[in-house]
Design an enzyme around this catalytic site. Structure first.
Site, PDB file in Angstrom:
ATOM      1  N   ARG A  88      -3.227   0.924  -7.082  1.00 53.50           N
ATOM      2  CA  ARG A  88      -1.797   1.057  -7.404  1.00 53.50           C
ATOM      3  C   ARG A  88      -1.552   1.913  -8.644  1.00 53.50           C
ATOM      4  O   ARG A  88      -0.591   1.688  -9.372  1.00 53.50           O
ATOM      5  CB  ARG A  88      -1.141  -0.309  -7.590  1.00 53.50           C
ATOM      6  CG  ARG A  88      -1.118  -1.164  -6.344  1.00 53.50           C
ATOM      7  CD  ARG A  88      -0.161  -0.605  -5.308  1.00 53.50           C
ATOM      8  NE  ARG A  88      -0.033  -1.530  -4.187  1.00 53.50           N
ATOM      9  CZ  ARG A  88       0.921  -2.450  -4.104  1.00 53.50           C
ATOM     10  NH1 ARG A  88       1.813  -2.556  -5.052  1.00 53.50           N
ATOM     11  NH2 ARG A  88       0.968  -3.239  -3.066  1.00 53.50           N
ATOM     12  N   ASP A 138       1.508   3.379   2.118  1.00 55.96           N
ATOM     13  CA  ASP A 138       1.505   1.922   2.094  1.00 55.96           C
ATOM     14  C   ASP A 138       0.770   1.436   3.334  1.00 55.96           C
ATOM     15  O   ASP A 138       0.715   2.154   4.344  1.00 55.96           O
ATOM     16  CB  ASP A 138       2.922   1.339   2.066  1.00 55.96           C
ATOM     17  CG  ASP A 138       2.889  -0.147   1.716  1.00 55.96           C
ATOM     18  OD1 ASP A 138       2.818  -0.479   0.528  1.00 55.96           O
ATOM     19  OD2 ASP A 138       2.872  -0.973   2.645  1.00 55.96           O
ATOM     20  N   ARG A 188      11.494   8.026  -7.363  1.00 58.35           N
ATOM     21  CA  ARG A 188      11.834   6.993  -6.384  1.00 58.35           C
ATOM     22  C   ARG A 188      13.271   6.456  -6.530  1.00 58.35           C
ATOM     23  O   ARG A 188      13.746   5.749  -5.635  1.00 58.35           O
ATOM     24  CB  ARG A 188      10.826   5.838  -6.498  1.00 58.35           C
ATOM     25  CG  ARG A 188       9.458   6.087  -5.824  1.00 58.35           C
ATOM     26  CD  ARG A 188       9.584   6.100  -4.317  1.00 58.35           C
ATOM     27  NE  ARG A 188      10.557   5.144  -3.884  1.00 58.35           N
ATOM     28  CZ  ARG A 188      10.382   3.818  -3.897  1.00 58.35           C
ATOM     29  NH1 ARG A 188       9.250   3.310  -4.279  1.00 58.35           N
ATOM     30  NH2 ARG A 188      11.337   3.016  -3.496  1.00 58.35           N
ATOM     31  N   ARG A 211       4.703   2.053  -9.826  1.00 58.55           N
ATOM     32  CA  ARG A 211       5.838   1.722 -10.669  1.00 58.55           C
ATOM     33  C   ARG A 211       5.590   1.646 -12.155  1.00 58.55           C
ATOM     34  O   ARG A 211       6.526   1.522 -12.920  1.00 58.55           O
ATOM     35  CB  ARG A 211       6.441   0.405 -10.193  1.00 58.55           C
ATOM     36  CG  ARG A 211       7.153   0.557  -8.883  1.00 58.55           C
ATOM     37  CD  ARG A 211       7.547  -0.767  -8.340  1.00 58.55           C
ATOM     38  NE  ARG A 211       6.375  -1.609  -8.155  1.00 58.55           N
ATOM     39  CZ  ARG A 211       6.422  -2.890  -7.851  1.00 58.55           C
ATOM     40  NH1 ARG A 211       7.584  -3.466  -7.719  1.00 58.55           N
ATOM     41  NH2 ARG A 211       5.321  -3.578  -7.666  1.00 58.55           N
ATOM     42  N   TYR A 215       1.326  -9.783   7.659  1.00 61.69           N
ATOM     43  CA  TYR A 215       2.713  -9.296   7.499  1.00 61.69           C
ATOM     44  C   TYR A 215       3.464  -9.338   8.819  1.00 61.69           C
ATOM     45  O   TYR A 215       4.648  -9.697   8.868  1.00 61.69           O
ATOM     46  CB  TYR A 215       2.726  -7.878   6.930  1.00 61.69           C
ATOM     47  CG  TYR A 215       2.435  -7.859   5.449  1.00 61.69           C
ATOM     48  CD1 TYR A 215       3.360  -8.376   4.538  1.00 61.69           C
ATOM     49  CD2 TYR A 215       1.251  -7.357   4.948  1.00 61.69           C
ATOM     50  CE1 TYR A 215       3.096  -8.390   3.177  1.00 61.69           C
ATOM     51  CE2 TYR A 215       0.973  -7.365   3.584  1.00 61.69           C
ATOM     52  CZ  TYR A 215       1.902  -7.885   2.708  1.00 61.69           C
ATOM     53  OH  TYR A 215       1.639  -7.916   1.369  1.00 61.69           O
TER      54      TYR A 215
END
Ligand code: CP3
Length: 365
Positions: free
Chosen positions: A43, A92, A56, A47, A167
């Site tokens: 990652r 992703d 973004r 962010r 998921y």
């Protein structure tokens, strides 16, 4: 380069001095001597970086994954800023599942949310097998990135069948994976059909990335640690093996990672990994004992340690490098992804420290 019967291009011959295949990262994956311990962060493209947040701000997550110029820019940001030894493709794990026709979104602060969860045999049929054309934006982004990155290797990735299935069955993130396990224990035939389908989609997705030029791949089975070893071996290992063993002839190192997988490290290596990712719970020397001397390890700084004062970070980096010496190859990383609140300056300092400490060690022989 040679092309095998699967159409996957093997690039073992591409290890020209100075090229990505001769980089410290790929050398460590292959258990070869390195000038310094290579380091990258799961990652890293995300962010914690203000330049990422700026891009973004006006583009939803899945859309940004489908725009090659944005994928290229976001993937390069941490390489420019931190000097990491590898880039990881910005994407992703749910991107190929969406390409396979499943209606889903990535909701900020929550994660992937599936409109109609997969619970029946008819639902499994809704997951189409993908072709390169379904993910042409990934093919294009990787080709651009390989040119931009030069000697820095690019890591491709995908989610493993168990984590993807979680998921899809839950409909979103889950702490207990209760619906997933209920299906797994209650209807093993349907479970295996679901995972077999996901393994095929994943294999195609990774082959597209390899053919476009990634130097290594990582299969994320982030939530496999929810299972006992016996259940992992029965319900998950055959499908992760389909993916990892299906890539043997591609000639790029394969990394396999999960969280809370201390009890599964040996089995995850058996699925066909060259490198096993280890979270912060298992010291790397202990992990090496479980994985065996024929595989490298990757890890394993607790991402929360990066929020502590620098002397704490430094002591932990030193400990991990020391314990990593027990392995035949060590790629320094976190034990899981960078937290959004991490100060990017600390990441840059960790890269410099890993390089400095591990080069000095080499000088001393
Ligand atoms: O590592 C990298 O820098 C490359 C990019 C990457 C992303 N997701 C981008 C992303 C990678 C390798 C992933 C993998 C991924 N996605 C995993 C496996 C790794 C792991 O963390 O265990 C998993 C389980 C997912 C599913 C997922 N996607 C989650 C749990 C989340 C977080 C939800 C949230 O907002 O807290 C996402 C969203 C996501 N994937 C973001 C990024 C940069 C955040 C989206 C945003 O910035 O709005």
């Amino acid at each position: 380069m040679t092309t095998d019967t699967t159409g996957t291009v093997a690039r073992d011959g591409d290890s020209r001095p100075g090229g990505p295949a001769d980089s410290p990262f790929i050398r460590a994956c292959r258990r070869r001597p390195v000038p310094h311990t290579p380091v990258w962060f799961m990652r890293q493209a995300g962010r914690s970086l203000p330049e990422y947040r700026e891009i973004r701000a006006s583009v939803p997550m899945l859309e940004s994954c489908r725009r090659p110029e944005l994928v290229t820019e976001i993937t390069l940001q941490p390489v420019r800023r931190h000097g990491v030894d590898a880039a990881i493709l910005f994407s992703d794990i749910v991107v190929p599942v969406a390409a396979a026709g499943i209606d889903l979104d990535i909701v900020p602060g929550t994660g992937p949310v599936v409109a109609e969860p997969i619970r029946t045999a008819a639902d499994v049929e809704r997951i189409r097998l993908i072709t390169r054309d379904d993910v042409s934006y990934v093919d294009e982004a990787v080709r651009q990135l390989v040119v931009e990155l030069g000697d820095t290797p690019l890591i491709g990735f995908a989610g493993a069948p168990f984590t993807l299935a979680s998921y899809l069955v839950e409909g979103g993130p889950s702490r207990t994976h209760a619906k997933t396990k209920a299906l797994m224990y209650g209807d093993p035939e349907l479970w295996h059909a679901l995972c077999a389908r996901l393994a095929e989609v994943t294999l195609t997705f990774l082959r597209v990335q390899i053919d476009a030029g990634v130097s290594a791949v990582q299969l994320f089975d982030s939530w496999a640690g929810a299972l006992s070893e016996a259940d992992y071996r029965r319900f998950v290992l055959p499908h992760s093996t389909t993916v990892l063993s299906g890539l043997v002839s591609a000639g790029v190192p394969r990394i396999h990672f999960g969280v809370g997988t201390g009890e599964l490290l040996g089995a995850m290596g058996e699925a066909g990994a060259d490198v096993v990712g280890v979270d912060w719970r298992t010291p790397l020397d202990v992990a090496t004992g479980r994985i065996g001397a024929d595989k490298a390890v990757q890890g394993n700084l607790d991402p929360c340690v990066l929020l502590a004062p620098w002397p704490v970070v430094e002591a932990e980096v030193r400990r991990i490098l020391e314990q990593g010496r027990a392995a035949p190859g060590h790629v320094f990383n976190l034990g899981h992804g960078v937290l959004p609140e991490t100060d990017p300056e600390v990441l840059t300092r960790v890269v410099a420290l890993v390089h400095e400490l591990s080069s000095r060690r080499a000088d001393q022989g």
